[in-house]
Scaffold this motif. Structure first.
Motif, PDB file in Angstrom:
ATOM      1  N   LEU A  89       0.811  -1.218   0.000  1.00  8.93           N
ATOM      2  CA  LEU A  89       0.000   0.000   0.000  1.00  8.93           C
ATOM      3  C   LEU A  89       0.846   1.269   0.000  1.00  8.93           C
ATOM      4  O   LEU A  89       0.306   2.370  -0.083  1.00  8.93           O
ATOM      5  N   LEU A  90       2.160   1.106   0.072  1.00  4.76           N
ATOM      6  CA  LEU A  90       3.065   2.255   0.156  1.00  4.76           C
ATOM      7  C   LEU A  90       3.634   2.619  -1.207  1.00  4.76           C
ATOM      8  O   LEU A  90       3.977   1.759  -1.999  1.00  4.76           O
ATOM      9  N   GLY A  91       3.750   3.922  -1.437  1.00  2.00           N
ATOM     10  CA  GLY A  91       4.286   4.411  -2.700  1.00  2.00           C
ATOM     11  C   GLY A  91       5.757   4.755  -2.598  1.00  2.00           C
ATOM     12  O   GLY A  91       6.359   4.750  -1.515  1.00  2.00           O
ATOM     13  N   ASP A  92       6.333   5.066  -3.743  1.00  2.00           N
ATOM     14  CA  ASP A  92       7.736   5.483  -3.813  1.00  2.00           C
ATOM     15  C   ASP A  92       7.940   6.717  -2.941  1.00  2.00           C
ATOM     16  O   ASP A  92       7.116   7.626  -2.934  1.00  2.00           O
ATOM     17  N   GLY A  93       9.050   6.725  -2.218  1.00  2.00           N
ATOM     18  CA  GLY A  93       9.376   7.870  -1.382  1.00  2.00           C
ATOM     19  C   GLY A  93       8.589   7.933  -0.085  1.00  2.00           C
ATOM     20  O   GLY A  93       8.563   8.977   0.573  1.00  2.00           O
ATOM     21  N   PHE A  94       7.934   6.837   0.304  1.00  3.93           N
ATOM     22  CA  PHE A  94       7.150   6.825   1.539  1.00  3.93           C
ATOM     23  C   PHE A  94       8.006   7.277   2.716  1.00  3.93           C
ATOM     24  O   PHE A  94       9.153   6.871   2.874  1.00  3.93           O
ATOM     25  N   THR A  95       7.425   8.147   3.545  1.00  3.77           N
ATOM     26  CA  THR A  95       8.080   8.645   4.755  1.00  3.77           C
ATOM     27  C   THR A  95       7.064   8.644   5.886  1.00  3.77           C
ATOM     28  O   THR A  95       5.899   8.985   5.672  1.00  3.77           O
ATOM     29  N   MET A  96       7.521   8.248   7.075  1.00  7.32           N
ATOM     30  CA  MET A  96       6.670   8.330   8.259  1.00  7.32           C
ATOM     31  C   MET A  96       7.418   9.053   9.358  1.00  7.32           C
ATOM     32  O   MET A  96       8.636   8.944   9.484  1.00  7.32           O
ATOM     33  N   ALA A 102      13.308  10.330  14.283  1.00 11.44           N
ATOM     34  CA  ALA A 102      13.695  10.852  12.974  1.00 11.44           C
ATOM     35  C   ALA A 102      12.756  10.260  11.926  1.00 11.44           C
ATOM     36  O   ALA A 102      12.161   9.197  12.141  1.00 11.44           O
ATOM     37  N   PRO A 103      12.588  10.926  10.803  1.00  3.08           N
ATOM     38  CA  PRO A 103      11.746  10.345   9.741  1.00  3.08           C
ATOM     39  C   PRO A 103      12.243   8.952   9.350  1.00  3.08           C
ATOM     40  O   PRO A 103      13.445   8.692   9.324  1.00  3.08           O
ATOM     41  N   MET A 104      11.296   8.065   9.093  1.00  6.40           N
ATOM     42  CA  MET A 104      11.606   6.692   8.688  1.00  6.40           C
ATOM     43  C   MET A 104      11.001   6.430   7.314  1.00  6.40           C
ATOM     44  O   MET A 104       9.958   6.983   6.981  1.00  6.40           O
ATOM     45  N   THR A 105      11.667   5.563   6.562  1.00  9.32           N
ATOM     46  CA  THR A 105      11.183   5.234   5.219  1.00  9.32           C
ATOM     47  C   THR A 105      10.901   3.747   5.042  1.00  9.32           C
ATOM     48  O   THR A 105      10.404   3.341   3.992  1.00  9.32           O
ATOM     49  N   GLU A 106      11.226   2.944   6.047  1.00  8.46           N
ATOM     50  CA  GLU A 106      11.021   1.492   5.981  1.00  8.46           C
ATOM     51  C   GLU A 106      10.205   1.034   7.173  1.00  8.46           C
ATOM     52  O   GLU A 106      10.453   1.471   8.309  1.00  8.46           O
ATOM     53  N   LEU A 107       9.257   0.137   6.945  1.00  8.68           N
ATOM     54  CA  LEU A 107       8.439  -0.379   8.038  1.00  8.68           C
ATOM     55  C   LEU A 107       9.278  -1.137   9.060  1.00  8.68           C
ATOM     56  O   LEU A 107       8.981  -1.106  10.256  1.00  8.68           O
ATOM     57  N   ASP A 108      10.325  -1.797   8.602  1.00  9.03           N
ATOM     58  CA  ASP A 108      11.211  -2.496   9.537  1.00  9.03           C
ATOM     59  C   ASP A 108      11.872  -1.521  10.510  1.00  9.03           C
ATOM     60  O   ASP A 108      12.093  -1.851  11.681  1.00  9.03           O
ATOM     61  N   ASP A 109      12.192  -0.299  10.038  1.00  8.12           N
ATOM     62  CA  ASP A 109      12.753   0.719  10.928  1.00  8.12           C
ATOM     63  C   ASP A 109      11.754   1.085  12.016  1.00  8.12           C
ATOM     64  O   ASP A 109      12.127   1.273  13.179  1.00  8.12           O
ATOM     65  N   LEU A 110      10.491   1.185  11.652  1.00 12.68           N
ATOM     66  CA  LEU A 110       9.447   1.492  12.635  1.00 12.68           C
ATOM     67  C   LEU A 110       9.350   0.387  13.689  1.00 12.68           C
ATOM     68  O   LEU A 110       9.288   0.665  14.889  1.00 12.68           O
ATOM     69  N   GLU A 166      -0.855  10.968   3.557  1.00 12.51           N
ATOM     70  CA  GLU A 166      -0.959  11.494   2.194  1.00 12.51           C
ATOM     71  C   GLU A 166      -1.020  10.292   1.260  1.00 12.51           C
ATOM     72  O   GLU A 166      -0.193   9.382   1.364  1.00 12.51           O
ATOM     73  N   VAL A 167      -2.000  10.301   0.372  1.00 14.31           N
ATOM     74  CA  VAL A 167      -2.182   9.239  -0.609  1.00 14.31           C
ATOM     75  C   VAL A 167      -2.007   9.871  -1.983  1.00 14.31           C
ATOM     76  O   VAL A 167      -2.733  10.807  -2.342  1.00 14.31           O
ATOM     77  N   THR A 168      -1.029   9.372  -2.738  1.00 16.40           N
ATOM     78  CA  THR A 168      -0.696   9.929  -4.043  1.00 16.40           C
ATOM     79  C   THR A 168      -0.759   8.818  -5.086  1.00 16.40           C
ATOM     80  O   THR A 168      -0.129   7.771  -4.923  1.00 16.40           O
ATOM     81  N   ASP A 169      -1.540   9.037  -6.133  1.00 16.62           N
ATOM     82  CA  ASP A 169      -1.669   8.055  -7.221  1.00 16.62           C
ATOM     83  C   ASP A 169      -2.027   6.664  -6.712  1.00 16.62           C
ATOM     84  O   ASP A 169      -1.545   5.655  -7.223  1.00 16.62           O
ATOM     85  N   GLY A 170      -2.856   6.606  -5.673  1.00 14.45           N
ATOM     86  CA  GLY A 170      -3.328   5.326  -5.172  1.00 14.45           C
ATOM     87  C   GLY A 170      -2.409   4.633  -4.183  1.00 14.45           C
ATOM     88  O   GLY A 170      -2.642   3.467  -3.851  1.00 14.45           O
ATOM     89  N   PHE A 171      -1.385   5.326  -3.683  1.00 17.26           N
ATOM     90  CA  PHE A 171      -0.462   4.734  -2.714  1.00 17.26           C
ATOM     91  C   PHE A 171      -0.213   5.706  -1.561  1.00 17.26           C
ATOM     92  O   PHE A 171      -0.172   6.928  -1.767  1.00 17.26           O
ATOM     93  N   ILE A 172      -0.010   5.163  -0.369  1.00 21.58           N
ATOM     94  CA  ILE A 172       0.313   5.986   0.791  1.00 21.58           C
ATOM     95  C   ILE A 172       1.763   6.439   0.652  1.00 21.58           C
ATOM     96  O   ILE A 172       2.671   5.616   0.505  1.00 21.58           O
ATOM     97  N   THR A 173       1.977   7.748   0.687  1.00 22.18           N
ATOM     98  CA  THR A 173       3.320   8.285   0.511  1.00 22.18           C
ATOM     99  C   THR A 173       3.851   8.987   1.759  1.00 22.18           C
ATOM    100  O   THR A 173       5.043   9.299   1.829  1.00 22.18           O
ATOM    101  N   ARG A 174       2.968   9.252   2.726  1.00 24.23           N
ATOM    102  CA  ARG A 174       3.413   9.906   3.965  1.00 24.23           C
ATOM    103  C   ARG A 174       2.469   9.536   5.101  1.00 24.23           C
ATOM    104  O   ARG A 174       1.262   9.432   4.894  1.00 24.23           O
ATOM    105  N   GLN A 175       3.051   9.366   6.291  1.00 22.91           N
ATOM    106  CA  GLN A 175       2.284   9.167   7.513  1.00 22.91           C
ATOM    107  C   GLN A 175       2.917   9.997   8.612  1.00 22.91           C
ATOM    108  O   GLN A 175       4.108   9.855   8.903  1.00 22.91           O
ATOM    109  N   ASP A 176       2.142  10.889   9.202  1.00 24.07           N
ATOM    110  CA  ASP A 176       2.572  11.665  10.362  1.00 24.07           C
ATOM    111  C   ASP A 176       1.707  11.230  11.538  1.00 24.07           C
ATOM    112  O   ASP A 176       0.487  11.134  11.409  1.00 24.07           O
TER     113      ASP A 176
END
Length: 188
Positions: A89-96, A102-110, A166-176
């Motif tokens: 469900l995640l798009g390119d450049g996903f950031t949480m 610090a901002p994370m880009t991988e679910l494993d980091d979370l 934020e959902v862009t082009d059908g994919f989640i690209t940001r989560q705050d």
């Protein structure tokens, strides 16, 4: 009483047209003080053979997935630790961004970041709200309460949270994420 008429090419199913009508109703109500019952939306469909742009017949673009439903699927997958489904469900450049991290880009980091903070967390969702914006992303807010267990096995519950997606082009690209976990944990 606003009346909205929209023309679309044939090809959208009933559920997609219902989403469109609800979105147009809600958009009108952000400017015009009207109840939902006072807003009329009419869709006029046109066969692709009766439409040309630039001298060429056009087909309708595929409808985007329902962003609030996508966010709900993502949150369920994360709660169940179904990382494979969540990643789809995640798009390119996903950031949480989580409080104090610090901002994370991988679910494993979370998962690694969360491990010393709590054993598990579950969300009781009060609402998931769509907030279309001017940019390329659709904004979705989700709020409710958290429950779970601290690392020592002690239960916690009724901790407020709000997530902004934020959902862009059908994919989640940001989560705050904002929540009161740190304040709750700090209480004696």
């Amino acid at each position: 009483m606003p009346i909205i008429e929209i023309h679309v090419l044939q090809g959208y199913d009933a559920a997609q047209k219902t989403r469109l009508c609800k979105a147009l109703t809600n958009a009108a109500r952000t400017v015009i003080p009207a109840t939902p019952d006072a807003v009329t939306v009419m869709i006029k469909e046109m066969p692709a053979t009766d439409y040309m742009r630039g001298g060429q017949h056009r087909s309708p673009a595929p409808a985007l997935p329902d962003a609030p439903s996508m966010v709900a699927r993502y949150l369920r997958a994360m709660e169940q630790r179904d990382i494979v489904t969540a990643r789809t469900l995640l798009g390119d450049g996903f950031t949480m961004q989580f409080p104090g991290a610090a901002p994370m880009t991988e679910l494993d980091d979370l998962l690694e970041w969360a491990a010393p903070r709590y054993r598990f967390v579950k969300k009781t969702i009060a609402s998931i709200d769509l907030a279309p914006g001017d940019g390329p992303a659709t904004v979705v807010y989700c709020h409710g309460t958290l429950s779970g267990e601290w690392p020592d096995g002690t239960a916690f519950s009724d901790i407020r949270f709000i997530d902004r997606f934020e959902v862009t082009d059908g994919f989640i690209t940001r989560q705050d994420v904002w929540n009161d976990i740190a304040e709750t944990k700090a209480q004696p």
